[in-house]
Design a protein around this motif. Structure first.
Motif, PDB file in Angstrom:
ATOM      1  N   LYS A 109       0.849  -1.193   0.000  1.00  0.00           N
ATOM      2  CA  LYS A 109       0.000   0.000   0.000  1.00  0.00           C
ATOM      3  C   LYS A 109       0.883   1.240   0.000  1.00  0.00           C
ATOM      4  CE  LYS A 109      -3.978  -1.991   0.235  1.00  0.00           C
ATOM      5  NZ  LYS A 109      -4.746  -2.042  -0.960  1.00  0.00           N
ATOM      6  N   GLY A 110       0.470   2.248  -0.729  1.00  0.00           N
ATOM      7  CA  GLY A 110       1.170   3.524  -0.700  1.00  0.00           C
ATOM      8  C   GLY A 110       1.023   4.151   0.683  1.00  0.00           C
ATOM      9  N   ASP A 111       2.062   4.819   1.127  1.00  0.00           N
ATOM     10  CA  ASP A 111       2.061   5.361   2.486  1.00  0.00           C
ATOM     11  C   ASP A 111       2.699   6.750   2.485  1.00  0.00           C
ATOM     12  OD1 ASP A 111       2.149   5.771   5.235  1.00  0.00           O
ATOM     13  OD2 ASP A 111       3.511   4.101   5.645  1.00  0.00           O
ATOM     14  N   LEU A 112       1.969   7.721   2.999  1.00  0.00           N
ATOM     15  CA  LEU A 112       2.487   9.088   3.082  1.00  0.00           C
ATOM     16  C   LEU A 112       3.729   9.156   3.978  1.00  0.00           C
ATOM     17  CD1 LEU A 112       2.152  12.035   2.275  1.00  0.00           C
ATOM     18  CD2 LEU A 112       0.653  12.326   4.238  1.00  0.00           C
ATOM     19  N   LEU A 113       3.771   8.339   5.012  1.00  0.00           N
ATOM     20  CA  LEU A 113       4.950   8.332   5.889  1.00  0.00           C
ATOM     21  C   LEU A 113       6.184   7.797   5.154  1.00  0.00           C
ATOM     22  CD1 LEU A 113       3.418   7.237   9.304  1.00  0.00           C
ATOM     23  CD2 LEU A 113       4.107   9.527   8.574  1.00  0.00           C
ATOM     24  N   ASP A 114       5.986   6.889   4.210  1.00  0.00           N
ATOM     25  CA  ASP A 114       7.110   6.426   3.381  1.00  0.00           C
ATOM     26  C   ASP A 114       7.628   7.564   2.500  1.00  0.00           C
ATOM     27  OD1 ASP A 114       7.007   3.910   4.468  1.00  0.00           O
ATOM     28  OD2 ASP A 114       6.061   2.965   2.734  1.00  0.00           O
ATOM     29  N   VAL A 115       6.716   8.367   1.966  1.00  0.00           N
ATOM     30  CA  VAL A 115       7.124   9.528   1.167  1.00  0.00           C
ATOM     31  C   VAL A 115       7.946  10.483   2.031  1.00  0.00           C
ATOM     32  CG1 VAL A 115       6.315  11.557  -0.106  1.00  0.00           C
ATOM     33  CG2 VAL A 115       5.189   9.361  -0.446  1.00  0.00           C
ATOM     34  N   LEU A 116       7.518  10.683   3.276  1.00  0.00           N
ATOM     35  CA  LEU A 116       8.280  11.553   4.186  1.00  0.00           C
ATOM     36  C   LEU A 116       9.642  10.951   4.522  1.00  0.00           C
ATOM     37  CD1 LEU A 116       5.425  12.738   6.573  1.00  0.00           C
ATOM     38  CD2 LEU A 116       6.565  14.053   4.775  1.00  0.00           C
ATOM     39  N   ALA A 117       9.699   9.637   4.694  1.00  0.00           N
ATOM     40  CA  ALA A 117      10.988   8.972   4.951  1.00  0.00           C
ATOM     41  C   ALA A 117      11.898   9.092   3.732  1.00  0.00           C
ATOM     42  CB  ALA A 117      10.770   7.512   5.318  1.00  0.00           C
ATOM     43  N   ASN A 118      11.322   8.902   2.538  1.00  0.00           N
ATOM     44  CA  ASN A 118      12.102   9.067   1.304  1.00  0.00           C
ATOM     45  C   ASN A 118      12.666  10.474   1.219  1.00  0.00           C
ATOM     46  OD1 ASN A 118      11.193   6.498   0.652  1.00  0.00           O
ATOM     47  ND2 ASN A 118       9.666   7.221  -0.804  1.00  0.00           N
ATOM     48  N   SER A 119      11.819  11.454   1.495  1.00  0.00           N
ATOM     49  CA  SER A 119      12.242  12.857   1.431  1.00  0.00           C
ATOM     50  C   SER A 119      13.281  13.181   2.496  1.00  0.00           C
ATOM     51  CB  SER A 119      11.027  13.778   1.579  1.00  0.00           C
ATOM     52  OG  SER A 119      10.130  13.558   0.520  1.00  0.00           O
ATOM     53  N   SER A 120      13.176  12.525   3.646  1.00  0.00           N
ATOM     54  CA  SER A 120      14.182  12.719   4.698  1.00  0.00           C
ATOM     55  C   SER A 120      15.548  12.226   4.243  1.00  0.00           C
ATOM     56  CB  SER A 120      13.782  11.974   5.975  1.00  0.00           C
ATOM     57  OG  SER A 120      12.595  12.480   6.483  1.00  0.00           O
ATOM     58  N   GLY A 121      15.575  11.059   3.611  1.00  0.00           N
ATOM     59  CA  GLY A 121      16.840  10.535   3.081  1.00  0.00           C
ATOM     60  C   GLY A 121      17.408  11.428   2.003  1.00  0.00           C
ATOM     61  N   THR A 122      16.534  11.946   1.155  1.00  0.00           N
ATOM     62  CA  THR A 122      16.955  12.861   0.089  1.00  0.00           C
ATOM     63  C   THR A 122      17.542  14.135   0.684  1.00  0.00           C
ATOM     64  OG1 THR A 122      15.256  11.991  -1.385  1.00  0.00           O
ATOM     65  CG2 THR A 122      16.138  14.170  -1.908  1.00  0.00           C
ATOM     66  N   THR A 123      16.846  14.693   1.659  1.00  0.00           N
ATOM     67  CA  THR A 123      17.316  15.929   2.300  1.00  0.00           C
ATOM     68  C   THR A 123      18.636  15.698   3.031  1.00  0.00           C
ATOM     69  OG1 THR A 123      15.026  16.654   2.533  1.00  0.00           O
ATOM     70  CG2 THR A 123      16.662  17.758   3.920  1.00  0.00           C
ATOM     71  N   LEU A 124      18.766  14.563   3.703  1.00  0.00           N
ATOM     72  CA  LEU A 124      20.022  14.245   4.390  1.00  0.00           C
ATOM     73  C   LEU A 124      21.172  14.135   3.385  1.00  0.00           C
ATOM     74  CD1 LEU A 124      21.546  13.592   6.966  1.00  0.00           C
ATOM     75  CD2 LEU A 124      20.836  11.207   6.699  1.00  0.00           C
TER      76      LEU A 124
END
Length: 141
Positions: A109-124
């Motif tokens: 299932k798609g998950d908004l929290l996964d998108v936030l985790a992905n974006s966190s890794g990108t930002t880091l």
């Protein structure tokens, strides 16, 4: 004194653009595989929020690899264009993967929290690349 075997410094012989491209593309494929494979095929490890840490790690590496490719491909002395390109690819790819999980898989299932985790890794990754650029010279890459 004449140096008979003096080696001239040549730029980009050891690490061609194609290496960066294929490495980044391979890592992208690995992410696609692990994010779209049946969830029952993935071993279960009982660590709180491990899924989010894995998502962040995937995108930290993804952003870094695409940055290296764009840095070499654009051949720019400025790192901001490659940073922006890598950032955008990683963020939109992360959103796309979550949409694909929702639309094309039955066990994920798609998950908004996964998108936030992905974006966190990108930002880091962006922060680390900026840090390394400040204390080293990424312009030589």
């Amino acid at each position: 004194m004449i140096h008979c075997f003096q080696v001239n410094r040549t730029k980009s012989l050891l690490v061609p653009k194609q290496f960066y491209f294929w490495t980044a593309l391979s890592w992208t494929g690995i992410i696609v595989f692990f994010c779209l494979v049946k969830s029952s095929a993935i071993p279960v490890v009982r660590i709180s929020n491990l899924d989010k840490i894995v998502h962040a790690f995937f995108h930290l590496v993804l952003t870094s690899l695409w940055f290296l490719f764009f840095k070499k491909h654009l051949n720019s002395s400025n790192i901001f264009k490659p940073l922006v390109a890598a950032f955008l690819i990683s963020v939109f790819f992360g959103i796309g993967i979550e949409i694909a999980q929702e639309l094309f898989t039955k066990t994920r299932k798609g998950d908004l929290l996964d998108v936030l985790a992905n974006s966190s890794g990108t930002t880091l990754a962006i922060c680390l690349l900026l840090f390394f650029n400040k204390y080293t010279n990424l312009n030589k890459v």
